[in-house]
Design a protein around this motif. Structure first.
Motif, PDB file in Angstrom:
ATOM      1  N   GLN A  43      -2.559  11.157  -1.049  1.00  0.00           N
ATOM      2  CA  GLN A  43      -3.221   9.947  -0.558  1.00  0.00           C
ATOM      3  C   GLN A  43      -2.324   8.726  -0.620  1.00  0.00           C
ATOM      4  OE1 GLN A  43      -7.051   9.143  -2.353  1.00  0.00           O
ATOM      5  NE2 GLN A  43      -7.191   7.089  -1.496  1.00  0.00           N
ATOM      6  N   GLN A  51       0.122   8.847   2.242  1.00  0.00           N
ATOM      7  CA  GLN A  51      -0.550   8.641   3.521  1.00  0.00           C
ATOM      8  C   GLN A  51      -0.898   7.161   3.714  1.00  0.00           C
ATOM      9  OE1 GLN A  51      -1.612  11.038   6.002  1.00  0.00           O
ATOM     10  NE2 GLN A  51      -0.184  12.446   4.994  1.00  0.00           N
ATOM     11  N   GLU A  52      -1.352   6.492   2.641  1.00  0.00           N
ATOM     12  CA  GLU A  52      -1.663   5.068   2.740  1.00  0.00           C
ATOM     13  C   GLU A  52      -0.398   4.242   2.947  1.00  0.00           C
ATOM     14  OE1 GLU A  52      -3.977   4.004  -0.677  1.00  0.00           O
ATOM     15  OE2 GLU A  52      -5.755   5.093   0.023  1.00  0.00           O
ATOM     16  N   GLN A  86       0.620   4.061   6.672  1.00  0.00           N
ATOM     17  CA  GLN A  86      -0.174   3.357   7.679  1.00  0.00           C
ATOM     18  C   GLN A  86       0.557   2.194   8.344  1.00  0.00           C
ATOM     19  OE1 GLN A  86      -3.040   4.268   9.057  1.00  0.00           O
ATOM     20  NE2 GLN A  86      -2.991   6.114   7.785  1.00  0.00           N
ATOM     21  N   GLU A 108       2.799   8.444  15.514  1.00  0.00           N
ATOM     22  CA  GLU A 108       1.777   9.217  14.832  1.00  0.00           C
ATOM     23  C   GLU A 108       2.331   9.716  13.501  1.00  0.00           C
ATOM     24  OE1 GLU A 108       0.152  12.370  17.128  1.00  0.00           O
ATOM     25  OE2 GLU A 108      -0.496  11.067  18.762  1.00  0.00           O
ATOM     26  N   ILE A 109       1.440   9.851  12.522  1.00  0.00           N
ATOM     27  CA  ILE A 109       1.837  10.365  11.214  1.00  0.00           C
ATOM     28  C   ILE A 109       1.795  11.887  11.239  1.00  0.00           C
ATOM     29  CG2 ILE A 109       1.183  10.534   8.784  1.00  0.00           C
ATOM     30  CD1 ILE A 109       0.002   7.703   9.058  1.00  0.00           C
ATOM     31  N   ALA A 144       3.246   3.502  10.736  1.00  0.00           N
ATOM     32  CA  ALA A 144       2.706   4.028  11.987  1.00  0.00           C
ATOM     33  C   ALA A 144       2.360   2.888  12.947  1.00  0.00           C
ATOM     34  CB  ALA A 144       1.473   4.884  11.696  1.00  0.00           C
ATOM     35  N   GLU A 145       1.766   1.822  12.395  1.00  0.00           N
ATOM     36  CA  GLU A 145       1.366   0.693  13.227  1.00  0.00           C
ATOM     37  C   GLU A 145       2.565  -0.051  13.799  1.00  0.00           C
ATOM     38  OE1 GLU A 145      -1.045  -1.580  10.594  1.00  0.00           O
ATOM     39  OE2 GLU A 145      -2.590  -0.010  10.417  1.00  0.00           O
ATOM     40  N   GLU A 189       3.789  -2.545   3.233  1.00  0.00           N
ATOM     41  CA  GLU A 189       3.918  -3.469   4.365  1.00  0.00           C
ATOM     42  C   GLU A 189       5.325  -4.054   4.420  1.00  0.00           C
ATOM     43  OE1 GLU A 189       1.975  -5.445   7.646  1.00  0.00           O
ATOM     44  OE2 GLU A 189       1.121  -3.996   6.244  1.00  0.00           O
ATOM     45  N   LYS A 223      -4.995   6.260  -5.155  1.00  0.00           N
ATOM     46  CA  LYS A 223      -4.692   5.434  -3.986  1.00  0.00           C
ATOM     47  C   LYS A 223      -3.728   4.314  -4.355  1.00  0.00           C
ATOM     48  CE  LYS A 223      -8.712   2.493  -4.838  1.00  0.00           C
ATOM     49  NZ  LYS A 223      -9.990   1.989  -4.292  1.00  0.00           N
ATOM     50  N   ARG A 230      -0.044  -1.698  -1.494  1.00  0.00           N
ATOM     51  CA  ARG A 230      -0.209  -1.884  -0.051  1.00  0.00           C
ATOM     52  C   ARG A 230       0.736  -2.958   0.476  1.00  0.00           C
ATOM     53  NH1 ARG A 230      -5.584  -1.326  -1.746  1.00  0.00           N
ATOM     54  NH2 ARG A 230      -5.999  -3.574  -1.560  1.00  0.00           N
TER      55      ARG A 230
END
Length: 203
Positions: A60, A63-64, A67, A76-77, A70-71, A40, A30, A36
């Motif tokens: 993973q 995909q993380e 996020q 949509e992913i 997507a926001e 961002e 992860k 992260r």
């Protein structure tokens, strides 16, 4: 009428990997806290772009990374298998520094031909599947922009192919930092420009 479409290839953020192994396609890796924050930062950089399609490697860490995109983009992913990390028979091993397992003669047959490379998925196959994913994204985002979140080597294959460079290369020469963006500009189906940026450089 020819329309300009931009496909942004984003490398995932930093991974939590305290054992410093080559994780490749192994499950369970992860993003770190810094990773992260990197995701961002890069998502913020592209938040005001006209992005209409978001496709992501199934790993993973990718995909993380997706996020915050997507926001911020309201998309949509779409999980895209062709964006996956390169296959590598050395995954799960330490391959750098004094602890490198590459000193083990049992592994030397895997290193016999770096130009393919003999230890993993052929460069040509990585390049082909990546171009297929890019072409699909360009079609889906026609006249707009797309974000594809992938991994260092697959993105480097596209960089080198787009610039007419040999796919075989010295890994130390790669320009594809964590959470970096390689932007491909198309007029219709023709690639006209390629740009590179590091929005998360200061994270």
């Amino acid at each position: 009428m020819i329309m300009t479409t931009i496909v942004h290839l984003v490398r995932h953020g930093e991974v939590h990997n305290p054992d410093k192994i080559l994780y490749g396609r192994l499950e369970g890796y992860k993003l770190s806290k810094r990773g992260r924050a990197m995701a961002e930062a890069t998502a913020n950089d592209l938040a005001d772009h006209d992005v209409t399609y978001l496709a992501v490697s199934p790993m993973q860490r990718a995909q993380e990374t997706a996020q915050p995109f997507a926001e911020k983009l309201g998309l949509e992913i779409v999980t895209e298998e062709r964006l996956i990390e390169a296959g590598n028979q050395l995954e799960g091993r330490h391959i750098k520094g004094v602890r490198s397992e590459l000193w083990n003669p049992k592994l030397w047959p895997l290193l016999k031909n770096p130009s393919i490379p003999s230890w993993g998925e052929p460069y040509t196959e990585i390049c082909d599947r990546m171009w297929e994913a890019i072409d699909d994204a360009r079609d889906k985002a026609r006249g707009h922009e797309a974000v594809l979140i992938s991994h260092q080597l697959p993105i480097v294959m596209i960089q080198r192919d787009a610039q007419g460079l040999p796919l075989a290369h010295n890994p130390a020469a790669r320009q594809c930092e964590l959470a970096s963006v390689t932007s491909l500009v198309f007029d219709g189906a023709d690639l006209t420009d390629i740009y590179y940026s590091e929005p998360a450089q200061k994270v």
